[in-house]
Enzyme design. Structure first.
Site, PDB file in Angstrom:
ATOM      1  CG  HIS A 261      -4.038  -1.980   8.680  1.00 37.01           C
ATOM      2  ND1 HIS A 261      -4.181  -2.939   7.708  1.00 37.01           N
ATOM      3  CD2 HIS A 261      -3.649  -2.615   9.798  1.00 37.01           C
ATOM      4  CE1 HIS A 261      -3.879  -4.134   8.228  1.00 37.01           C
ATOM      5  NE2 HIS A 261      -3.556  -3.970   9.486  1.00 37.01           N
TER       6      HIS A 261
ATOM      7  CG  ASP B 273      -2.418   2.087   5.426  1.00 40.16           C
ATOM      8  OD1 ASP B 273      -2.031   1.315   6.322  1.00 40.16           O
ATOM      9  OD2 ASP B 273      -2.849   1.685   4.340  1.00 40.16           O
TER      10      ASP B 273
ATOM     11  CG  ASP C  67      -4.744  -3.223   2.162  1.00 41.40           C
ATOM     12  OD1 ASP C  67      -4.789  -4.462   2.007  1.00 41.40           O
ATOM     13  OD2 ASP C  67      -3.815  -2.646   2.764  1.00 41.40           O
TER      14      ASP C  67
ATOM     15  CG  HIS D  49      -2.286   0.621   0.865  1.00 37.47           C
ATOM     16  ND1 HIS D  49      -3.425   0.404   1.606  1.00 37.47           N
ATOM     17  CD2 HIS D  49      -2.669   1.468  -0.128  1.00 37.47           C
ATOM     18  CE1 HIS D  49      -4.434   1.075   1.089  1.00 37.47           C
ATOM     19  NE2 HIS D  49      -4.005   1.732   0.034  1.00 37.47           N
TER      20      HIS D  49
ATOM     21  CG  HIS E 266       2.743  -1.725   4.391  1.00 38.31           C
ATOM     22  ND1 HIS E 266       2.128  -2.947   4.193  1.00 38.31           N
ATOM     23  CD2 HIS E 266       3.125  -1.705   5.687  1.00 38.31           C
ATOM     24  CE1 HIS E 266       2.135  -3.632   5.319  1.00 38.31           C
ATOM     25  NE2 HIS E 266       2.738  -2.916   6.230  1.00 38.31           N
TER      26      HIS E 266
ATOM     27  CG  ASP F  25      -5.214  -5.252   4.963  1.00 33.62           C
ATOM     28  OD1 ASP F  25      -6.104  -4.392   5.035  1.00 33.62           O
ATOM     29  OD2 ASP F  25      -4.008  -4.972   5.166  1.00 33.62           O
TER      30      ASP F  25
ATOM     31  CG  ASP G  30      -6.254  -0.521   4.563  1.00 40.67           C
ATOM     32  OD1 ASP G  30      -6.100  -1.581   5.183  1.00 40.67           O
ATOM     33  OD2 ASP G  30      -5.298   0.121   4.076  1.00 40.67           O
TER      34      ASP G  30
ATOM     35  CD  GLU H 263      -0.172  -4.376   1.407  1.00 40.72           C
ATOM     36  OE1 GLU H 263       0.390  -5.494   1.414  1.00 40.72           O
ATOM     37  OE2 GLU H 263       0.389  -3.334   1.820  1.00 40.72           O
TER      38      GLU H 263
END
Length: 300
Positions: free
Chosen positions: A125, A127, A227, A100, A140, A229, A123, A272
């Site tokens: 996260h 980030d 992303d 990412h 990332h 994830d 996402d 990712e």
């Protein structure tokens, strides 16, 4: 939506420590992305992969608590220049990662063309880390902060010194793993976040309706940074930082369908995908399926 799509692969694996995500663009192409989008009557131009510089030795390259700083800055600058060119010629940039960290380059290239670029950050996260707040030094986990102009100068100055986006033009969807420094920044900047708690409580239709309405009134273009994830690891196992309790496959398809119907998206990236950690290319196949919904695939 613009029916001319320019595909840009970014085989970047330097923003984190698990090898294999540099093969993500190839895995996504292998999963039938181009054929799927051509069936939807898009004109596809595959620009191949950006060349990513490699560290000069096998020893870990770490500068100012940032792993592979120089190489990532160089690679994302090349991406920014390519995205800038694609938008300039009137095509829709569809970027394939890679980790990412590449979003720094995507957003830098887009920012030249919008006064108020909106971002949907799909996402697990936020980030939003910096060298000071990051537990790992993995870049990332920093691209959204960098794009706000927060972070190391070598990153915030990619393709222009000014911040690439404004905090009020961001919507994060699916967050369930936020570091303390990220929580502070979200509160301080007033960034709109729908955690998994909100998704569960409100439902994806309401989350997307609110996100679309929120961005429609304040932006002149909207970028999706997805992303894999963000999805639950049972749905997308081939990611480097899986977090249980994520978005379902069906919720994600609905989100993509609603974005297509909004007719507001001007660029997108899928990141990712790590085939080494995957199960028979399942995660890349999921990514391609989500692209289908994002670009108008329908049972009607």
């Amino acid at each position: 939506m613009n029916n001319h799509l320019s595909i840009i692969g970014v085989p970047m694996d330097l923003g984190q420590m698990r090898r294999g995500v540099d093969m993500g663009p190839s895995a996504i192409r292998y999963a039938g992305m181009i054929e799927r989008l051509e069936q939807l009557n898009y004109v596809i131009e595959d620009l191949g992969d950006i060349e990513i510089p490699r560290p000069k030795s096998n020893k870990e390259s770490k500068l100012d608590n940032l792993r592979n700083l120089n190489e990532i800055a160089e690679g994302t600058t090349r991406l920014a220049e390519k995205v800038d060119e694609v938008v300039e010629k009137g095509s829709f940039p569809l970027v394939l990662g890679g980790d990412h960290s590449i979003a720094m380059g995507t957003l830098a290239g887009l920012a030249k063309h919008y006064d108020n670029l909106g971002v949907i950050w799909y996402d697990a996260h936020g980030d939003l880390n910096t060298a000071d707040s990051s537990p790992s030094g993995n870049i990332h986990g920093m691209p959204l902060a960098v794009s706000l102009g927060i972070g190391h100068e070598k990153l915030t100055s990619i393709h222009g010194d000014e911040p690439k986006i404004k905090p009020e033009n961001i919507v994060i969807i699916g967050a369930r793993s936020l570091d303390e420094g990220e929580r502070v920044l979200i509160e301080e900047k007033g960034i709109k976040v729908y955690t998994m708690h909100e998704v569960d409580r409100m439902g994806m239709p309401t989350v997307m309706d609110e996100s679309i309405e929120y961005l429609r009134g304040r932006t002149d273009g909207v970028h999706l940074s997805l992303d894999l994830d963000g999805l639950d690891p049972n749905e997308a196992p081939g990611v480097g930082t899986p977090v249980l309790g994520g978005l379902s496959y069906r919720e994600s398809h609905l989100a993509m369908e609603m974005l297509y119907q909004s007719n507001m998206l001007t660029s997108a990236e899928f990141v990712e995908v790590n085939p080494i950690l995957d199960e028979r290319n399942k995660t890349a196949t999921v990514a391609v399926g989500l692209m289908g919904s994002l670009f108008g695939e329908s049972l009607k």
